[in-house]
Design an enzyme around this catalytic site. Sequence first.
Site, PDB file in Angstrom:
ATOM      1  N   HIS A   1     -17.989 -17.629   1.587  1.00 44.51           N
ATOM      2  CA  HIS A   1     -17.173 -18.696   0.993  1.00 44.51           C
ATOM      3  C   HIS A   1     -17.954 -19.388  -0.131  1.00 44.51           C
ATOM      4  CE1 HIS A   1     -14.407 -22.300   1.273  1.00 44.51           C
ATOM      5  NE2 HIS A   1     -15.512 -22.898   0.826  1.00 44.51           N
TER       6      HIS A   1
ATOM      7  N   ARG B   1      -6.107 -22.085   6.589  1.00 48.85           N
ATOM      8  CA  ARG B   1      -7.345 -21.406   6.185  1.00 48.85           C
ATOM      9  C   ARG B   1      -7.446 -20.104   6.977  1.00 48.85           C
ATOM     10  NH1 ARG B   1     -12.211 -25.648   5.022  1.00 48.85           N
ATOM     11  NH2 ARG B   1     -12.978 -23.815   3.930  1.00 48.85           N
TER      12      ARG B   1
HETATM   13 ZN   LIG Z   1     -15.610 -24.627  -0.359  1.00 47.40          ZN
END
Ligand SMILES: [Zn+2]
Length: 895
Positions: free
Chosen positions: A732, A863
Amino acid sequence: MQTDSSGCSMQTGSSGCSMQTDSPGCSMQAGSSGCAKQAGDSGNAVEAEGSGSAEQAGEQNCLPSQNRTELSRTRIERGVGGPGAQLKYFPECTGYIYLDSMQIRRGYRQVGKKLWEGIEPRSPIGRFGYMTCAGSVRTSLQLCKNGSPLDYVCDTCDVIPSSLLSLAHVFPQVGFRKGGIQLLGPMGRRTQMEVVLAGVLLCSLLALFGCAVTLGMHPARSLCLTEACITVASKIVEALDRSADPCHDFYQYACGGWVRKNPLPDGRSRWSTFNSIWDQNQALLKHLLENGTFNSSSDAEKKTQFYYLSCLNEQHIEELGAMPLIDLIAKTGGWNITGPWEKDNFMEVLKTVSGPYRAQPFFTIGVSVDPKNSNSNVIQVDQSGLFLPSRDYYLNKTANEKVLKAYLDYMVELSLLLGGDKNSTQSQMQQILDFETALANITVPQDERRDEEKIYHKITIAELQLLAPAVDWLDYLSSALSPLDLNDTEPVVLYAKEYLQQVSDLINKTERSLLNNYMIWNLVQKGASSLDQRFENAQDKLLESLYGTKKSCTPRWQTCIGNTDDTLGFALGALFVKATFDKHSKEIAEGMINEIRTAFKYALDHLKWMDKQTRQAAKDKADAIYDMIGFPDFILDPKELDDVYDGYDVSEDNFFQNALNFYNFSARVMADQLRKPPNRDQWSMTPPTVNAYYMPTKNGIVFPAGILQAPFYAQDHPKALNFGGIGVVMGHELTHAFDDQGREYDKEGNLRPWWQNSSVESFKNRTECMVEQYNGFTINGEHINGKQTLGENIADNGGLKAAYNAYQAWVQENGEEKRLPAVNLTNDQLFFVGFAQVWCSVRTPESAHEGLMTDPHSPPKYRVIGTLSNSPDFAEHFQCPTGSPMNSGHRCVVW
Ligand SMILES: [Zn+2]
């Protein structure tokens, strides 16, 4: 508005893009970036989806269990895997099929069946073998390199498509090497009786073993039965909701059990893994600070204990009551709320309030890396001045009526506590609220501030003076950055040029007494959190309307640990890492980052939409990303640590004064940065923080010690979980270097165009797909803002893919790892479940609403769902039919 006391030590650097909520946001804020603590974003009440086939493809499905005992390995010298590659096979099967990568790809295209989706090798060394058993195929018999043993993975039994068979090489079955030669050898020298007895014994043992196997007990070597594996397996199973269909709502499947068992703790508006780790970190810090034999190796560490004790000293805080703040207001010139307002001097009050006390009325100033010249720091000015978390609270009055009323009540209540007159306070506070609404009107929404090339403006103080004449900028900045010597050619970077122009007009046409009240109100906000219980009670009521927190029952010690971390977080971090941080963690984390970087670059190489030149520059940028793990080195050197906090006076018994001293101290630290080059050792998050971030101006990724622990990472957990946990976090942060904001920075951390136009166009088309996709997700009927969350969504998607591919590469290198008992998941499935369970969370509707308006991250539920529904690997391993919600047939892929 922050529930933590404000102020972040040390960091003046650009804030970067973090993993989590309450994060500083992406590099927009000038000045100290705000201490993202943990927060944990959380999804809202999760809809219970209908039950479905929760049966996992697993050990039971493919092979009669008695055949497992006869598994064997043999050498394959021909064709596949090269010399030394090994393969297990089943004796009842008729042969192997080997496909090289091209054939698999062709097969995939021609057959177009789910069975073959995702079979493509994930790296150049990848090859897969298939075994036919009477016309059916056992998929994913993986070859491993270096002759190390491997376990078979038996995902499915399906009839092999004939079209694919024709593409495959079919090898004859390789002989099954029988055991027992060594065993029988000595038998020849035994007596007949001995041979009979030995035979009976052997048969009994074999029968027992056979029974065990028939009863479903797997050979121990295919399951991980260590304490760590059993413990983590039970946690995973508890969090699952097996009645949910993973192809329908994977968040419900992975987290349904967790949500059921985790009602919101009292006083919390949200609860998640992040919060629970942060609570554990806090408990450890409490233990360290309250230890009777507290032994500090530096003055800075001693200061943390003093600060913490002063915060715990509620008796003294109660005795002082409102007086410290009343005195401070008087010293600043007073306000019309409580009495004579003598000092009709706008500039003096502005300088005091936003200088040594670091409040931010009208705008914010800071010193941070110049995005267009990452080797130097520069003064930065940006929009600011709203008390509520977003402009929408002021402007969308109907939807936020309850909050606006609670805010006004809060303002009035605080003013009365400070000695205000009941009759006039209400109307004066309403005026401040109206003024903030006018500020909200000219405040640019976050989703319109994402293109930094567009909003960056570097001008001089003289030019700023012409742009926004209501403020004497040279006077103001010289005071804020005292004792530096500034003149009007000093450069200033603006991120809100039009706003500053408009705020100047607004100041000019607003009554002086109102401006003064507004500025003092900003000062009151800074001071109120260090006062007695009545101030806390008033704040609790506001928090209840804003976040839906039922009642505040956070223990005082916990509030105080949080405050200490905000103030002296790196000294506190020294105590934390000395007590907890394994010195090998840095190496391990660095190794993993490199594996993920390699996987990311491999995917980069196969992107069709990117031109060659931009691709090469992107690979160079990926190579240049440097990592900072655990903590900055200076904290373990007592002298260096003391130098950092030199000049910050902390006493054991005056909490309010400690807070004021800190604001003052951080103003001087800010000034000190301006003439120095940016410092890599300067972190925006403290070591105990459960979060991570990317800094575009430094092209660096940071993983504080706080997040390098279970469930994100544990040395004795299966790699599938570590890659699904910290691996995805690493992916990420790495992907942030290539999100819609990060991509504008080159490998040196400079904001400059380095992409070819054709690739910019393709990138925008791809990100538009993601904006639309996330716009379609709702929480309590309210839509996610796909634009506001774009950077984080790109990072989530890219991070998952890179981590999964890195895991595949690890398996190819090291062989299939043992499975967890009882979870009934393949290791690939475990990877996805582990990833999703990081995001299990609960949240009040108010807090969810607040998150949708302010958070650059999508709510946790999405998410998980957004990311996985874009992953072909996920669809393959959970066998989600095309058209199911988690595999809609339409995917958005950027990296
Ligand atoms: Zn982030």
